[in-house]
Scaffold this motif. Structure first.
Motif, PDB file in Angstrom:
ATOM      1  N   SER A 243       0.797  -1.227   0.000  1.00  0.00           N
ATOM      2  CA  SER A 243       0.000   0.000   0.000  1.00  0.00           C
ATOM      3  C   SER A 243       0.828   1.275   0.000  1.00  0.00           C
ATOM      4  N   TYR A 244       1.995   1.301   0.628  1.00  0.00           N
ATOM      5  CA  TYR A 244       2.741   2.553   0.692  1.00  0.00           C
ATOM      6  C   TYR A 244       4.246   2.318   0.707  1.00  0.00           C
ATOM      7  N   THR A 245       4.986   3.354   0.308  1.00  0.00           N
ATOM      8  CA  THR A 245       6.438   3.407   0.484  1.00  0.00           C
ATOM      9  C   THR A 245       6.841   4.848   0.750  1.00  0.00           C
ATOM     10  N   LEU A 246       7.824   5.029   1.636  1.00  0.00           N
ATOM     11  CA  LEU A 246       8.369   6.338   1.970  1.00  0.00           C
ATOM     12  C   LEU A 246       9.806   6.384   1.490  1.00  0.00           C
ATOM     13  N   ILE A 247      10.114   7.334   0.616  1.00  0.00           N
ATOM     14  CA  ILE A 247      11.424   7.427  -0.032  1.00  0.00           C
ATOM     15  C   ILE A 247      12.090   8.737   0.361  1.00  0.00           C
ATOM     16  N   TYR A 248      13.395   8.675   0.590  1.00  0.00           N
ATOM     17  CA  TYR A 248      14.123   9.878   1.009  1.00  0.00           C
ATOM     18  C   TYR A 248      15.514   9.904   0.397  1.00  0.00           C
ATOM     19  N   SER A 249      15.984  11.120   0.093  1.00  0.00           N
ATOM     20  CA  SER A 249      17.327  11.320  -0.423  1.00  0.00           C
ATOM     21  C   SER A 249      17.838  12.650   0.098  1.00  0.00           C
ATOM     22  N   CYS A 250      19.117  12.691   0.495  1.00  0.00           N
ATOM     23  CA  CYS A 250      19.669  13.926   1.035  1.00  0.00           C
ATOM     24  C   CYS A 250      21.147  14.050   0.670  1.00  0.00           C
ATOM     25  N   ILE A 251      21.561  15.261   0.318  1.00  0.00           N
ATOM     26  CA  ILE A 251      22.954  15.574   0.030  1.00  0.00           C
ATOM     27  C   ILE A 251      23.426  16.625   1.015  1.00  0.00           C
ATOM     28  N   ASP A 252      24.459  16.300   1.794  1.00  0.00           N
ATOM     29  CA  ASP A 252      25.022  17.229   2.758  1.00  0.00           C
ATOM     30  C   ASP A 252      26.018  18.159   2.066  1.00  0.00           C
ATOM     31  N   ILE A 253      25.919  19.458   2.357  1.00  0.00           N
ATOM     32  CA  ILE A 253      26.817  20.444   1.755  1.00  0.00           C
ATOM     33  C   ILE A 253      27.688  21.054   2.844  1.00  0.00           C
ATOM     34  N   LEU A 254      28.863  20.488   3.029  1.00  0.00           N
ATOM     35  CA  LEU A 254      29.854  21.007   3.974  1.00  0.00           C
ATOM     36  C   LEU A 254      29.336  21.084   5.404  1.00  0.00           C
ATOM     37  N   GLY A 255      28.287  20.322   5.703  1.00  0.00           N
ATOM     38  CA  GLY A 255      27.719  20.332   7.046  1.00  0.00           C
ATOM     39  C   GLY A 255      26.940  21.592   7.375  1.00  0.00           C
TER      40      GLY A 255
ATOM     41  N   ALA B  24      11.909  13.851  -1.090  1.00  0.00           N
ATOM     42  CA  ALA B  24      11.131  12.833  -0.383  1.00  0.00           C
ATOM     43  C   ALA B  24       9.829  12.591  -1.124  1.00  0.00           C
ATOM     44  N   TRP B  25       9.350  11.371  -1.005  1.00  0.00           N
ATOM     45  CA  TRP B  25       8.095  10.990  -1.655  1.00  0.00           C
ATOM     46  C   TRP B  25       7.283  10.075  -0.748  1.00  0.00           C
ATOM     47  N   ILE B  26       5.978  10.192  -0.868  1.00  0.00           N
ATOM     48  CA  ILE B  26       5.055   9.176  -0.364  1.00  0.00           C
ATOM     49  C   ILE B  26       4.382   8.602  -1.595  1.00  0.00           C
ATOM     50  N   MET B  27       4.527   7.289  -1.797  1.00  0.00           N
ATOM     51  CA  MET B  27       3.930   6.638  -2.948  1.00  0.00           C
ATOM     52  C   MET B  27       3.071   5.473  -2.488  1.00  0.00           C
ATOM     53  N   SER B  28       2.132   5.104  -3.329  1.00  0.00           N
ATOM     54  CA  SER B  28       1.178   4.073  -2.952  1.00  0.00           C
ATOM     55  C   SER B  28       0.886   3.149  -4.131  1.00  0.00           C
ATOM     56  N   ARG B  29       0.365   1.981  -3.829  1.00  0.00           N
ATOM     57  CA  ARG B  29      -0.060   1.054  -4.886  1.00  0.00           C
ATOM     58  C   ARG B  29      -1.392   1.491  -5.482  1.00  0.00           C
ATOM     59  N   GLU B  30      -2.087   2.390  -4.800  1.00  0.00           N
ATOM     60  CA  GLU B  30      -3.346   2.954  -5.287  1.00  0.00           C
ATOM     61  C   GLU B  30      -3.153   4.457  -5.492  1.00  0.00           C
ATOM     62  N   ARG B  31      -4.110   5.075  -6.132  1.00  0.00           N
ATOM     63  CA  ARG B  31      -3.992   6.509  -6.412  1.00  0.00           C
ATOM     64  C   ARG B  31      -4.369   7.383  -5.218  1.00  0.00           C
ATOM     65  N   SER B  32      -4.750   6.771  -4.112  1.00  0.00           N
ATOM     66  CA  SER B  32      -5.065   7.544  -2.910  1.00  0.00           C
ATOM     67  C   SER B  32      -4.941   6.646  -1.683  1.00  0.00           C
ATOM     68  N   LEU B  33      -4.802   7.292  -0.533  1.00  0.00           N
ATOM     69  CA  LEU B  33      -4.803   6.603   0.752  1.00  0.00           C
ATOM     70  C   LEU B  33      -5.679   7.408   1.706  1.00  0.00           C
ATOM     71  N   PRO B  34      -6.278   6.758   2.701  1.00  0.00           N
ATOM     72  CA  PRO B  34      -7.069   7.508   3.698  1.00  0.00           C
ATOM     73  C   PRO B  34      -6.205   8.555   4.389  1.00  0.00           C
TER      74      PRO B  34
ATOM     75  N   LEU C 121       1.963   8.356   8.053  1.00  0.00           N
ATOM     76  CA  LEU C 121       3.197   8.311   7.273  1.00  0.00           C
ATOM     77  C   LEU C 121       3.988   9.618   7.413  1.00  0.00           C
ATOM     78  N   MET C 122       3.287  10.733   7.486  1.00  0.00           N
ATOM     79  CA  MET C 122       3.961  12.009   7.717  1.00  0.00           C
ATOM     80  C   MET C 122       4.701  11.984   9.053  1.00  0.00           C
ATOM     81  N   ASP C 123       4.106  11.332  10.043  1.00  0.00           N
ATOM     82  CA  ASP C 123       4.730  11.246  11.361  1.00  0.00           C
ATOM     83  C   ASP C 123       6.044  10.467  11.311  1.00  0.00           C
ATOM     84  N   VAL C 124       6.154   9.522  10.378  1.00  0.00           N
ATOM     85  CA  VAL C 124       7.408   8.778  10.223  1.00  0.00           C
ATOM     86  C   VAL C 124       8.512   9.739   9.790  1.00  0.00           C
ATOM     87  N   PHE C 125       8.221  10.588   8.809  1.00  0.00           N
ATOM     88  CA  PHE C 125       9.211  11.583   8.377  1.00  0.00           C
ATOM     89  C   PHE C 125       9.567  12.526   9.525  1.00  0.00           C
ATOM     90  N   LYS C 126       8.544  12.967  10.257  1.00  0.00           N
ATOM     91  CA  LYS C 126       8.777  13.891  11.364  1.00  0.00           C
ATOM     92  C   LYS C 126       9.664  13.269  12.432  1.00  0.00           C
TER      93      LYS C 126
END
Length: 204
Positions: A146-158, A165-175, A182-187
């Motif tokens: 039903s869902y995946t949480l994807i993240y990518s980050c590049i550090d610039i000299l600290g 970041a993305w929230i993606m789903s197997r369906e076109r919507s989620l409740p 899922l937002m709380d996971v990122f937080k």
């Protein structure tokens, strides 16, 4: 007796110049990337990825629900990502969206792979153009169905960082309750969810 290496004034000047040039190039690259990623001050958040990860279950079509702003997806709707495993264990990536003005598809073909499948199976590398560096594609959390949480980050000299970041789903919507969860996971990783934009999957 140990030999002692000394530097002349010219040597020191060259070292300083080389260091400054290197830092300038990093900053120039960072500025160029800001149009494709979200910019924030400070180092990258300490995000951890899913420990147990089954790539075979992850493959297939995902629908984009939320994303950090990116220039290459600006204005697109009905965005999907399709992952297919190849014979060399790399992943064929087919991203597709539609321009609402023209109705024409916008397609991006990429290549991804697991950099360390034994120790860090959910930390993938990905790129969308040959002869360019691979970027990070980290799966923070997924249930595969039903869902995946994807993240990518590049550090610039600290001092600052560029992230996606993305929230993606197997369906076109989620409740909405699931989206909030899922937002709380990122937080929990100190990732600023205020950057998220809601993707348009209506009427696709």
């Amino acid at each position: 007796m140990k030999s002692v290496q000394t530097f002349t004034g010219t040597d020191q000047h060259d070292i300083i110049n080389t260091t400054m040039i290197g830092q300038a190039l990093l900053l120039a690259a960072a500025i160029a990337l800001t149009s494709a990623q979200s910019f924030s001050f400070g180092g990258c958040p300490s995000a951890t990825t899913q420990q147990s990860f089954d790539l075979s279950q992850y493959l297939g079509i995902w629908y984009e629900l939320y994303r950090f702003p990116t220039s290459y997806e600006k204005g697109q709707r009905c965005i999907t990502a399709n992952y297919t495993l190849q014979a060399n264990n790399h992943i064929y990536v087919h991203n597709e969206g539609f321009d609402p003005k023209t109705g024409k598809p916008s397609i991006a073909i990429g290549d991804a792979y697991q950099n360390d499948p034994q120790n860090s199976p959910s930390k993938l590398k990905i790129r969308f153009a040959a002869h360019t560096p691979y970027g990070n594609y980290w799966v923070l959390k997924t249930d595969y169905t039903s869902y995946t949480l994807i993240y990518s980050c590049i550090d610039i000299l600290g001092l600052s960082h560029l992230e996606q970041a993305w929230i993606m789903s197997r369906e076109r919507s989620l409740p909405q309750a699931k989206i909030d969860e899922l937002m709380d996971v990122f937080k929990s990783f100190k990732i600023d969810t205020n950057h998220f934009l809601k993707a348009d999957q209506a009427g696709c």
